[in-house]
Design a protein around this motif. Structure first.
Motif, PDB file in Angstrom:
ATOM      1  N   TYR A   1    -121.587   0.732  18.776  1.00 30.88           N
ATOM      2  CA  TYR A   1    -121.502   2.104  18.267  1.00 30.88           C
ATOM      3  C   TYR A   1    -122.202   2.195  16.912  1.00 30.88           C
ATOM      4  N   ARG A   2    -122.772   3.355  16.598  1.00 24.07           N
ATOM      5  CA  ARG A   2    -123.490   3.550  15.331  1.00 24.07           C
ATOM      6  C   ARG A   2    -122.591   4.056  14.212  1.00 24.07           C
ATOM      7  N   SER A   3    -121.449   4.636  14.572  1.00 29.89           N
ATOM      8  CA  SER A   3    -120.523   5.142  13.563  1.00 29.89           C
ATOM      9  C   SER A   3    -119.167   5.374  14.210  1.00 29.89           C
ATOM     10  N   ILE A   4    -118.183   5.659  13.348  1.00 25.27           N
ATOM     11  CA  ILE A   4    -116.839   6.028  13.799  1.00 25.27           C
ATOM     12  C   ILE A   4    -116.514   7.369  13.169  1.00 25.27           C
ATOM     13  N   GLN A   5    -115.985   8.264  13.985  1.00 25.92           N
ATOM     14  CA  GLN A   5    -115.579   9.585  13.497  1.00 25.92           C
ATOM     15  C   GLN A   5    -114.118   9.812  13.854  1.00 25.92           C
ATOM     16  N   PHE A   6    -113.317  10.123  12.842  1.00 25.45           N
ATOM     17  CA  PHE A   6    -111.948  10.569  13.083  1.00 25.45           C
ATOM     18  C   PHE A   6    -111.974  12.087  13.005  1.00 25.45           C
ATOM     19  N   ASN A   7    -111.549  12.749  14.048  1.00 30.41           N
ATOM     20  CA  ASN A   7    -111.680  14.193  14.167  1.00 30.41           C
ATOM     21  C   ASN A   7    -110.583  14.977  13.469  1.00 30.41           C
ATOM     22  N   ALA A   8    -109.439  14.360  13.227  1.00 29.98           N
ATOM     23  CA  ALA A   8    -108.303  15.152  12.769  1.00 29.98           C
ATOM     24  C   ALA A   8    -107.307  14.307  11.978  1.00 29.98           C
ATOM     25  N   VAL A   9    -107.647  13.979  10.735  1.00 31.87           N
ATOM     26  CA  VAL A   9    -106.715  13.263   9.859  1.00 31.87           C
ATOM     27  C   VAL A   9    -106.035  14.312   8.983  1.00 31.87           C
ATOM     28  N   VAL A  10    -104.738  14.445   9.125  1.00 30.19           N
ATOM     29  CA  VAL A  10    -103.995  15.459   8.376  1.00 30.19           C
ATOM     30  C   VAL A  10    -104.162  15.186   6.880  1.00 30.19           C
ATOM     31  N   GLU A  11    -104.631  16.202   6.145  1.00 30.04           N
ATOM     32  CA  GLU A  11    -104.973  15.992   4.736  1.00 30.04           C
ATOM     33  C   GLU A  11    -103.782  15.570   3.888  1.00 30.04           C
TER      34      GLU A  11
END
Length: 163
Positions: free
Chosen positions: A110-120
């Motif tokens: 994989y080229r990157s990791i994305q977390f879509n929804a980390v509660v601020e």
């Protein structure tokens, strides 16, 4: 602490802390009240995804799931989710799971990791991901209804693995 692939027999041991964390309503937007069988599909990944557990002897300390963030032309970006059994917080379980996931994702190409929804307001998770090199690249305002803070944002967090 050992991190290994989760097997079918692990799910009944993961489910109690999965259900507890979901019921807290502070970090995940999964539906409330999922049964053991209903919740399984929300956590136990199938290939090309993967679910792992962090164990100490026979105790499951936490779990992570990972895989492509999107299918097809978006499948070069990974995503992951993490849960640490509340009884084992503060022992470095989340950090170890995070490091494991980053290494697996990198080795899987994989080229990157994305977390879509980390509660601020989840300062523990936000701080951990920043310490591991993730950047907050945006926040969706008022996207999560927190029981203590009301409507709060969801961070999109990203880690570049191409370098």
């Amino acid at each position: 602490m050992l991190i290994r692939d989760a097997g079918d027999g692990d799910w009944p041991l993961i489910y109690p802390f999965f259900a507890e964390i979901v019921a807290e309503d502070k970090t995940y937007a999964f539906p409330d009240g999922l049964s053991l069988d209903e919740a399984r599909g929300w956590w136990m990944e199938t290939p090309p995804g993967r679910t792992v557990v962090a164990v100490d002897g026979d105790d499951i300390l936490g779990s992570a799931k990972m895989g492509p963030n999107r299918p097809g032309r978006g499948s070069h970006v990974a995503t992951a989710s993490f849960m640490v059994d509340p009884r084992h917080r503060g022992r470095g379980v989340g950090r170890n799971l995070g490091l494991h996931v980053i290494e697996w994702v990198r080795s899987a190409g994989y080229r990157s990791i994305q977390f879509n929804a980390v509660v601020e307001t989840n300062s523990t998770a936000v701080g951990l991901w920043h310490s591991l090199g993730f950047r907050t690249i945006g926040t969706v305002p008022e996207a999560f209804d927190h029981p203590d803070h009301g409507l709060v944002g969801l961070h999109v967090m990203w880690l570049d693995l191409s370098a």
